[in-house]
Design a protein around this motif. Structure first.
Motif, PDB file in Angstrom:
ATOM      1  N   MET A  87       0.833  -1.176   0.000  1.00  0.00           N
ATOM      2  CA  MET A  87       0.000   0.000   0.000  1.00  0.00           C
ATOM      3  C   MET A  87       0.881   1.243   0.000  1.00  0.00           C
ATOM      4  SD  MET A  87      -2.898  -0.981   2.821  1.00  0.00           S
ATOM      5  CE  MET A  87      -1.661  -1.285   4.059  1.00  0.00           C
ATOM      6  N   LYS A  88       0.314   2.315  -0.496  1.00  0.00           N
ATOM      7  CA  LYS A  88       1.012   3.587  -0.546  1.00  0.00           C
ATOM      8  C   LYS A  88       0.170   4.657   0.140  1.00  0.00           C
ATOM      9  CE  LYS A  88       4.257   2.203  -3.455  1.00  0.00           C
ATOM     10  NZ  LYS A  88       5.020   1.128  -2.926  1.00  0.00           N
ATOM     11  N   PHE A  89       0.857   5.631   0.707  1.00  0.00           N
ATOM     12  CA  PHE A  89       0.201   6.811   1.280  1.00  0.00           C
ATOM     13  C   PHE A  89       0.607   7.978   0.403  1.00  0.00           C
ATOM     14  CE2 PHE A  89      -0.360  10.282   4.367  1.00  0.00           C
ATOM     15  CZ  PHE A  89      -1.656  10.006   4.759  1.00  0.00           C
ATOM     16  N   VAL A  90      -0.364   8.571  -0.278  1.00  0.00           N
ATOM     17  CA  VAL A  90      -0.106   9.644  -1.239  1.00  0.00           C
ATOM     18  C   VAL A  90      -0.522  10.967  -0.613  1.00  0.00           C
ATOM     19  CG1 VAL A  90      -0.644  10.538  -3.537  1.00  0.00           C
ATOM     20  CG2 VAL A  90      -0.506   8.062  -3.164  1.00  0.00           C
ATOM     21  N   THR A  91       0.402  11.926  -0.635  1.00  0.00           N
ATOM     22  CA  THR A  91       0.132  13.280  -0.160  1.00  0.00           C
ATOM     23  C   THR A  91       0.338  14.224  -1.330  1.00  0.00           C
ATOM     24  OG1 THR A  91       0.900  12.758   2.066  1.00  0.00           O
ATOM     25  CG2 THR A  91       0.824  15.073   1.462  1.00  0.00           C
ATOM     26  N   ALA A  92      -0.673  15.016  -1.630  1.00  0.00           N
ATOM     27  CA  ALA A  92      -0.578  15.990  -2.714  1.00  0.00           C
ATOM     28  C   ALA A  92      -0.827  17.381  -2.150  1.00  0.00           C
ATOM     29  CB  ALA A  92      -1.590  15.679  -3.809  1.00  0.00           C
ATOM     30  N   ILE A  93       0.045  18.317  -2.511  1.00  0.00           N
ATOM     31  CA  ILE A  93      -0.123  19.712  -2.131  1.00  0.00           C
ATOM     32  C   ILE A  93      -0.544  20.449  -3.396  1.00  0.00           C
ATOM     33  CG2 ILE A  93       0.973  21.752  -1.130  1.00  0.00           C
ATOM     34  CD1 ILE A  93       0.972  19.300   0.746  1.00  0.00           C
ATOM     35  N   ASN A 130      -2.761  20.310 -12.580  1.00  0.00           N
ATOM     36  CA  ASN A 130      -1.816  21.036 -13.425  1.00  0.00           C
ATOM     37  C   ASN A 130      -2.458  22.286 -14.006  1.00  0.00           C
ATOM     38  OD1 ASN A 130       0.145  21.901 -15.189  1.00  0.00           O
ATOM     39  ND2 ASN A 130       0.444  19.906 -16.138  1.00  0.00           N
ATOM     40  N   ASN A 131      -1.780  23.409 -13.795  1.00  0.00           N
ATOM     41  CA  ASN A 131      -2.237  24.691 -14.306  1.00  0.00           C
ATOM     42  C   ASN A 131      -1.138  25.346 -15.144  1.00  0.00           C
ATOM     43  OD1 ASN A 131      -4.439  26.513 -14.363  1.00  0.00           O
ATOM     44  ND2 ASN A 131      -3.394  27.853 -12.916  1.00  0.00           N
ATOM     45  N   GLN A 132      -0.049  24.601 -15.355  1.00  0.00           N
ATOM     46  CA  GLN A 132       1.104  25.076 -16.121  1.00  0.00           C
ATOM     47  C   GLN A 132       1.730  26.331 -15.517  1.00  0.00           C
ATOM     48  OE1 GLN A 132       2.573  23.532 -18.882  1.00  0.00           O
ATOM     49  NE2 GLN A 132       1.216  21.847 -18.344  1.00  0.00           N
ATOM     50  N   GLU A 133       1.705  26.441 -14.186  1.00  0.00           N
ATOM     51  CA  GLU A 133       2.281  27.595 -13.509  1.00  0.00           C
ATOM     52  C   GLU A 133       3.141  27.152 -12.335  1.00  0.00           C
ATOM     53  OE1 GLU A 133      -0.752  30.285 -12.264  1.00  0.00           O
ATOM     54  OE2 GLU A 133      -1.582  30.520 -14.278  1.00  0.00           O
ATOM     55  N   ILE A 134       4.093  27.996 -11.991  1.00  0.00           N
ATOM     56  CA  ILE A 134       4.879  27.738 -10.792  1.00  0.00           C
ATOM     57  C   ILE A 134       3.928  27.707  -9.606  1.00  0.00           C
ATOM     58  CG2 ILE A 134       6.590  28.739  -9.222  1.00  0.00           C
ATOM     59  CD1 ILE A 134       8.031  29.828 -11.677  1.00  0.00           C
ATOM     60  N   GLY A 135       4.132  26.767  -8.707  1.00  0.00           N
ATOM     61  CA  GLY A 135       3.292  26.669  -7.517  1.00  0.00           C
ATOM     62  C   GLY A 135       2.105  25.741  -7.678  1.00  0.00           C
ATOM     63  N   ASP A 136       2.053  24.987  -8.793  1.00  0.00           N
ATOM     64  CA  ASP A 136       0.948  24.047  -8.983  1.00  0.00           C
ATOM     65  C   ASP A 136       0.929  22.965  -7.907  1.00  0.00           C
ATOM     66  OD1 ASP A 136      -0.199  25.292 -11.132  1.00  0.00           O
ATOM     67  OD2 ASP A 136       0.562  23.896 -12.632  1.00  0.00           O
ATOM     68  N   GLY A 137       2.083  22.654  -7.328  1.00  0.00           N
ATOM     69  CA  GLY A 137       2.099  21.714  -6.218  1.00  0.00           C
ATOM     70  C   GLY A 137       3.082  20.580  -6.376  1.00  0.00           C
ATOM     71  N   LYS A 138       2.969  19.639  -5.460  1.00  0.00           N
ATOM     72  CA  LYS A 138       3.833  18.470  -5.422  1.00  0.00           C
ATOM     73  C   LYS A 138       3.009  17.272  -4.995  1.00  0.00           C
ATOM     74  CE  LYS A 138       8.243  20.233  -5.528  1.00  0.00           C
ATOM     75  NZ  LYS A 138       7.971  21.548  -6.033  1.00  0.00           N
ATOM     76  N   ILE A 139       3.507  16.093  -5.356  1.00  0.00           N
ATOM     77  CA  ILE A 139       2.909  14.841  -4.897  1.00  0.00           C
ATOM     78  C   ILE A 139       4.018  14.025  -4.248  1.00  0.00           C
ATOM     79  CG2 ILE A 139       1.666  12.735  -5.533  1.00  0.00           C
ATOM     80  CD1 ILE A 139       0.747  14.231  -8.078  1.00  0.00           C
TER      81      ILE A 139
END
Length: 112
Positions: A1-7, A82-91
């Motif tokens: 199993m995986k624990f996924v965190t997206a910002i 995805n918004n094609q901009e800096i700051g879209d986030g991380k996973i």
């Protein structure tokens, strides 16, 4: 199993949530957070005075997923946020050694 965190950016939440639901991911925890990355914050004007905020509002999404659908979840979140901009986030993906459903005592993927 995986624990996924997206910002992600807050305005992308509805798109991400709907995309995850279409992919069969129904369990999700959402937390309002703030932080910064390469964009180093933002400048704003409040009552005529400009100030710089080094912390930007974001949402943190957390979900536990079976190994078999990890790649699908990552791609769904990446595309929807995805918004094609800096700051879209991380996973971020972490190994999840166990999960327990409190009500029934089920463990592992059965608890998801």
């Amino acid at each position: 199993m995986k624990f996924v965190t997206a910002i992600i950016k807050p305005f992308k939440f509805t798109e991400v949530k709907e995309a995850l639901a279409e992919a069969g991911i129904l369990g999700l925890t959402v937390t309002e957070v703030s932080g910064y990355g390469r964009q180093k914050g933002q400048s704003e004007v409040y009552r005529g005075a400009e100030y710089t905020s080094s912390m930007l509002p974001k949402l943190k999404l957390e979900m536990a997923v079976p190994d078999a659908i990890e790649a699908k979840v990552l791609e769904v979140v990446r595309q929807a946020a995805n918004n094609q901009e800096i700051g879209d986030g991380k996973i971020f993906v972490f190994e999840l050694s166990d999960a327990v459903r409190i009500r029934t005592g089920e463990r592992g993927e059965l608890a998801l």
